[in-house]
Design a protein around this motif. Sequence first.
Motif, PDB file in Angstrom:
ATOM      1  N   THR A  38       0.862  -1.189   0.000  1.00 13.86           N
ATOM      2  CA  THR A  38       0.000   0.000   0.000  1.00 13.86           C
ATOM      3  C   THR A  38       0.894   1.234   0.000  1.00 13.86           C
ATOM      4  OG1 THR A  38      -1.892  -0.990   1.158  1.00 13.86           O
ATOM      5  CG2 THR A  38      -1.603   1.381   1.383  1.00 13.86           C
ATOM      6  N   TYR A  39       0.509   2.224  -0.802  1.00 11.28           N
ATOM      7  CA  TYR A  39       1.201   3.504  -0.824  1.00 11.28           C
ATOM      8  C   TYR A  39       0.425   4.534  -0.012  1.00 11.28           C
ATOM      9  CZ  TYR A  39       3.592   1.536  -4.925  1.00 11.28           C
ATOM     10  OH  TYR A  39       4.306   0.742  -5.776  1.00 11.28           O
ATOM     11  N   LEU A  63      -2.548   5.444  10.420  1.00  9.59           N
ATOM     12  CA  LEU A  63      -3.019   4.613   9.326  1.00  9.59           C
ATOM     13  C   LEU A  63      -1.896   3.745   8.772  1.00  9.59           C
ATOM     14  CD1 LEU A  63      -5.153   3.774   7.242  1.00  9.59           C
ATOM     15  CD2 LEU A  63      -4.598   5.865   5.952  1.00  9.59           C
ATOM     16  N   ALA A  64      -0.716   4.318   8.596  1.00 12.44           N
ATOM     17  CA  ALA A  64       0.422   3.574   8.050  1.00 12.44           C
ATOM     18  C   ALA A  64       0.820   2.430   8.983  1.00 12.44           C
ATOM     19  CB  ALA A  64       1.607   4.511   7.824  1.00 12.44           C
ATOM     20  N   ARG A  65       0.893   2.693  10.267  1.00  8.91           N
ATOM     21  CA  ARG A  65       1.280   1.646  11.215  1.00  8.91           C
ATOM     22  C   ARG A  65       0.238   0.529  11.260  1.00  8.91           C
ATOM     23  NH1 ARG A  65       2.405   6.226  14.495  1.00  8.91           N
ATOM     24  NH2 ARG A  65       0.543   5.721  15.740  1.00  8.91           N
ATOM     25  N   THR A  66      -1.034   0.895  11.168  1.00  7.75           N
ATOM     26  CA  THR A  66      -2.092  -0.116  11.174  1.00  7.75           C
ATOM     27  C   THR A  66      -1.990  -1.010   9.955  1.00  7.75           C
ATOM     28  OG1 THR A  66      -3.580   1.331  12.427  1.00  7.75           O
ATOM     29  CG2 THR A  66      -4.591  -0.478  11.192  1.00  7.75           C
ATOM     30  N   LEU A  67      -1.871  -0.425   8.773  1.00  7.05           N
ATOM     31  CA  LEU A  67      -1.793  -1.222   7.546  1.00  7.05           C
ATOM     32  C   LEU A  67      -0.539  -2.081   7.498  1.00  7.05           C
ATOM     33  CD1 LEU A  67      -3.098   1.422   5.001  1.00  7.05           C
ATOM     34  CD2 LEU A  67      -4.214  -0.733   5.596  1.00  7.05           C
ATOM     35  N   GLU A  71       0.325  -5.773   5.542  1.00  4.40           N
ATOM     36  CA  GLU A  71       1.021  -5.821   4.260  1.00  4.40           C
ATOM     37  C   GLU A  71       2.087  -4.743   4.244  1.00  4.40           C
ATOM     38  OE1 GLU A  71      -1.424  -3.432   0.971  1.00  4.40           O
ATOM     39  OE2 GLU A  71      -2.665  -4.957   1.933  1.00  4.40           O
ATOM     40  N   PRO A  72       3.047  -4.829   3.314  1.00  2.00           N
ATOM     41  CA  PRO A  72       4.069  -3.786   3.226  1.00  2.00           C
ATOM     42  C   PRO A  72       3.451  -2.420   2.933  1.00  2.00           C
ATOM     43  CG  PRO A  72       4.747  -5.730   2.006  1.00  2.00           C
ATOM     44  CD  PRO A  72       3.316  -5.951   2.381  1.00  2.00           C
ATOM     45  N   VAL A  73       4.003  -1.396   3.565  1.00  2.00           N
ATOM     46  CA  VAL A  73       3.532  -0.028   3.375  1.00  2.00           C
ATOM     47  C   VAL A  73       4.709   0.834   2.939  1.00  2.00           C
ATOM     48  CG1 VAL A  73       2.615   2.035   4.503  1.00  2.00           C
ATOM     49  CG2 VAL A  73       1.646  -0.222   5.027  1.00  2.00           C
ATOM     50  N   THR A  74       4.500   1.581   1.857  1.00  2.00           N
ATOM     51  CA  THR A  74       5.490   2.527   1.352  1.00  2.00           C
ATOM     52  C   THR A  74       4.913   3.924   1.475  1.00  2.00           C
ATOM     53  OG1 THR A  74       6.410   0.923  -0.209  1.00  2.00           O
ATOM     54  CG2 THR A  74       6.829   3.255  -0.659  1.00  2.00           C
ATOM     55  N   ALA A 303      -7.388  -4.040   2.504  1.00  2.00           N
ATOM     56  CA  ALA A 303      -6.011  -4.511   2.367  1.00  2.00           C
ATOM     57  C   ALA A 303      -5.972  -6.015   2.621  1.00  2.00           C
ATOM     58  CB  ALA A 303      -5.105  -3.757   3.335  1.00  2.00           C
ATOM     59  N   ASN A 304      -4.786  -6.581   2.620  1.00  2.00           N
ATOM     60  CA  ASN A 304      -4.638  -8.019   2.828  1.00  2.00           C
ATOM     61  C   ASN A 304      -5.116  -8.392   4.235  1.00  2.00           C
ATOM     62  OD1 ASN A 304      -3.438  -8.096   0.299  1.00  2.00           O
ATOM     63  ND2 ASN A 304      -1.353  -8.251   1.090  1.00  2.00           N
ATOM     64  N   GLY A 305      -6.244  -9.070   4.307  1.00  2.89           N
ATOM     65  CA  GLY A 305      -6.722  -9.562   5.591  1.00  2.89           C
ATOM     66  C   GLY A 305      -7.446  -8.561   6.448  1.00  2.89           C
ATOM     67  N   VAL A 306      -7.700  -7.354   5.941  1.00  4.10           N
ATOM     68  CA  VAL A 306      -8.302  -6.328   6.797  1.00  4.10           C
ATOM     69  C   VAL A 306      -9.107  -5.330   5.971  1.00  4.10           C
ATOM     70  CG1 VAL A 306      -6.336  -4.712   6.693  1.00  4.10           C
ATOM     71  CG2 VAL A 306      -7.802  -4.763   8.738  1.00  4.10           C
TER      72      VAL A 306
END
Length: 360
Positions: A38-39, A63-67, A71-74, A303-306
Motif C-alpha cells: 500500500t502507498y 493509518l500507516a502503522r495499522t496497515l 502488508e508492506p507499506v510505502t 487490504a490483505n486480511g483487513v
Amino acid sequence: MAAATGWNRIEEREWENMYMPDEAAVHLPAEWRPHAATYLAWPPAGSLWGGQAPAVQRDIARLARTLAEYEPVTLLAGPAEEEKRARRACGTSVEVVPIPVDDLWIRDTGPVTVIRPGAAREGVDFHFNGWGGKQRHPHDAEVARNLLRHEGIARVSAGITAEGGSFETDGEGTLLVAESSLVDPDRNPGRTRDEIERELKRVLGATRVIWVAGVRGEDITDCHVDTVARFVEPGVVALNRPWHGDGPDVWTRVYEQARGVLEEARDARGRRLELVEIAEPDPYAIGDRGQEFLASYLNYYVANGVVVLPCFGDRRADDRAAGTLRELHPGREVRQLRIDAVGEGGGGIHCATQQLPVAP
C-alpha cells in the motif's frame, strides 16, 4: 456475500455468452485482490493544511502503522526534514521513500496499476492537475511518474485527466464513475463522455462503464464515486446513504440518482447489481465539524486480511457500519480508526491510500 439473485437464469446465461473480454487487454484488479504493498503520502508542514498539519500527520502515521500489520507499506515523503519526521512517526515497519509530495491524497495523485497479459504490471498516469486546477500541486503532478520510476514499473500515459478516486472496479471489467468529476472542462476540455469512456476502457481494460451523475462544485473532487458507491464483490455494491435528519439536500439527490441508475444497471457479465446501503453518522452525535468534513464510512480501504474504515463517535452508526462491512468482506478483520483531521480536509482512508496489486 452472495451476488444478486432472483432474475432469470436463462437471461444470465445469455448475458454471460455476450461477455467476451479481450484477452490482449489490460486488467485492473479489484481492491480486495492480493496486494504487494500500500502507498501513502506524508503531508508536509507548510502545506495547505497550515496549523492542522501535525494532527493530519498523526492520522497518516496511525493509518500507516495499522496497515503495516497486514502488508508492506510505502510512504512517500519529502523534502529531507519531512522524510525524517515521517520515519520517526511511523517506525521501522513502514518504508519511507524520498519522493516529494504536496499533500496526502495518493489515491488521486498516484499511479493506477494494471496487469498486462503475461503478468507484467504497468502504472497508468492520469495526469493529476489539482482536481481541475482548484489547487496548485507541482510535486503531486509528478508523483505517478516518480513512484513508477522508483518501483521499476512501466508507465502508461492516459489520454485523459482523472483521479484514482473517480472510478471503482469489480475486477471483472466493470467501472463505476461519476460524470461530474470526469466530463469536466477543467480536466478534459472538449472531450465527450463517450470519448472519456473509450479511454477508460483502453487504459484500464474495462468492458462496461456505469455512469452516475454526481454533482459538480460541491466539493473539491466534484463528487468522486468512491464516496458514493463501492464494489464489495462482483455484482454487489455498497451505497452511501446520506444523513436524512434535516431533510433532502444536494447529497441526498446524488444518492437517489445513483441508486436509480444502479438498480437498473448490469455489470460487464450481465448481472444485475445487489445494493447494500451504509448510512452516514448522525452529525449531531459526532461533534462540531467543518463544512468540508467527510462523514462517510464508504471511504474505507480493503487490504490483505483487513478492512480499515473510519469511526466518527456516533457509536451506533460506527458499530452498524463495521458490522455491515464485516459481513460484506468475510474472512477479513475490520479495524476502525479516528482520522478526524484528515476528514476535515474532505477526504478519508480510501483517499489516502493506493494499492499495488500482486503480479499473478
